[in-house]
Design an enzyme around this catalytic site. Structure first.
Site: not given
Length: 450
Positions: A43, A48, A51, A179, A183, A438, A443
């Site tokens: 990681c 992680c 990256k 993934y 990425e 909003h 939302e």
């Protein structure tokens, strides 16, 4: 008096192993941890953290283009790849120091060596004569990138090497559809490389919801990434000006770098597992029960080395739970893998939690599916073609939300808190009763209708 040197020896200094060692020591255990490479593991060093830094770097040209819509005469200068990588390495070194200092700060003894099991309670440190004995051993050695056994495989790199390239390749071929592959395709394209991507299956992200994969593929194509679906890499040859790649359909591509992102394998080689009798599956991953227990009573395993749900936060949670149960005497619930949120840092990014539509339909025959696709106000005003995709799955008889699948700017931050709602058993009525904030992308989730 204990016959062992330690109450716990942890093999592997990645995020999961470090968390387990630190928490066990805080509970009063005598703990040692052995790491052969870098504290922080994949990681921090090859996953992680670096990256995400490269993802952020790759988004600046798009941000500059959108800024012009807001009246800024923004331009992005040429990328200084060496400066980016050097700055990344400085941050990684800082984090590694933090990991090791935090361990030593709570009394964990740290060792830089390759560890090998001698028996159920003994760990040999290769490179010297030391042996550590422990009442319990926790294996947290993580995983590594898989490769392909094809002619010219020596010319390819994996995600490990991608973080240390001397220069940004002008033409990149990414192999894989998971993934990590999507990425890196987005990173290289955003930084200015020409990108092709070869995917063995019929679509990207085979384990994700199909609608998310379809929307992502459309965005990647719009960004100039050339997708080659239903093909495999057949061979790589050295050409006059780079590499020549041949696919299973006979297509030939001229590139400067080939990045293999074709899955990962558990790091179980040369740990002495076979000699001790630790059970492994046909992929070399350690077989454990829901609590990480192997078939040997004194040996547990957590994280990617068990090849269950290979995410850093899962390894951390498993490490924390192990230490709390065994050394803290706490009643920790078993981790529910189905409600673990996941982010994919493409551009735009993906955030998902819960079941895919395919998995939900197999278990909940009366399924309510709500979807919407729209352009967010801030992106549309800036001239970006990016869209937002929202998909919510609801079990109609109970009104319980089974899955939420998002694609768009900032959705990784949203999905963290949506996961809290799913773990709490939220119904769709709970979502609908929440007043919309909003103007936001989020939302649209609580205002979503059939």
């Amino acid at each position: 008096m204990s016959p062992f040197d330690f109450d716990l020896v942890v093999i592997g200094g990645g995020s999961g192993g470090v968390r387990a060692a630190r928490v066990a020591a805080q509970h009063g255990a005598r703990v040692a941890i052995v790491e052969s490479a870098n504290y922080g593991g994949t990681c921090v060093h090859r996953g992680c953290v670096p990256k995400k830094l490269l993802v952020q770097a790759s988004r600046f040209p798009r941000s500059a283009a959108s800024a012009r819509g807001y009246g800024w005469a923004a331009e992005v200068a040429d990328l200084d790849w060496r400066r980016l990588i050097a700055h990344k390495d400085t941050e990684i070194d800082r984090l590694e120091d933090v990991y090791e200092r935090n361990l030593q700060g709570v009394g964990v003894q740290t060792f830089h060596a390759h560890a090998r099991l001698v028996d159920a309670h003994t760990v040999q440190l290769d490179g010297d004569e030391r042996r550590l004995t422990a009442a319990r051993v926790l294996i947290a050695t993580g995983g590594r990138p898989a490769t392909l056994d094809i002619p010219g495989k020596e010319f390819a790199i994996t995600s490990d090497e991608a973080f240390h390239l001397d220069a940004l390749p002008r033409r990149v071929l990414v192999v894989g559809g998971g993934y990590i592959a999507v990425e890196f395709a987005g990173i290289f394209r955003g930084l200015g490389s020409e990108v092709d991507q070869v995917v063995r299956g019929p679509r990207l992200l085979g384990d994700f919801d199909e609608d998310i994969a379809t929307v992502l593929a459309r965005h990647m194509t719009q960004q100039g990434i050339r997708l080659h679906l239903g093909q495999e890499l057949a061979r790589i040859d050295k050409g006059a000006t780079g590499l020549v790649v041949t696919t299973s359909t006979g297509s030939r591509l001229d590139v400067d770098a080939v990045l293999l992102a074709v899955g990962r394998r558990a790091n179980t080689d040369e740990l002495g597992l076979q000699a001790v009798g630790v059970a492994m599956d046909d992929r070399g991953a350690i077989v454990v029960d829901a609590l990480g227990q192997t078939n040997i009573p004194s040996i547990h395993a957590i994280g990617d080395v068990t090849d269950r749900l290979n995410l850093t936060p899962v390894a951390i949670r498993e490490g924390q739970a192990y230490a709390d149960r065994v050394f803290g005497g706490l009643d920790v619930p078993v981790l529910d893998h189905e409600t673990v949120p996941t982010a994919v840092f493409t551009s735009p990014e993906i955030g998902v939690v819960g079941l895919t539509e395919q998995a939900a339909r197999a278990r909940y025959p009366d399924l309510r599916v709500l979807t919407t696709t729209f352009r967010a106000m801030t992106l549309a005003f800036g001239g970006s073609p990016d869209q937002v995709f929202v998909k919510v799955l609801v079990d109609r008889p109970t009104d319980r939300v089974l899955g939420v699948h998002l694609l768009g700017e900032g959705v990784a931050e949203m999905i963290q808190f949506i996961a809290v709602a799913l773990i709490a058993g939220a119904t769709w009525q709970h979502f609908r009763a929440t007043v919309a904030l909003h103007p936001t992308i989020a939302e649209e989730i609580v205002t979503l209708k059939d």
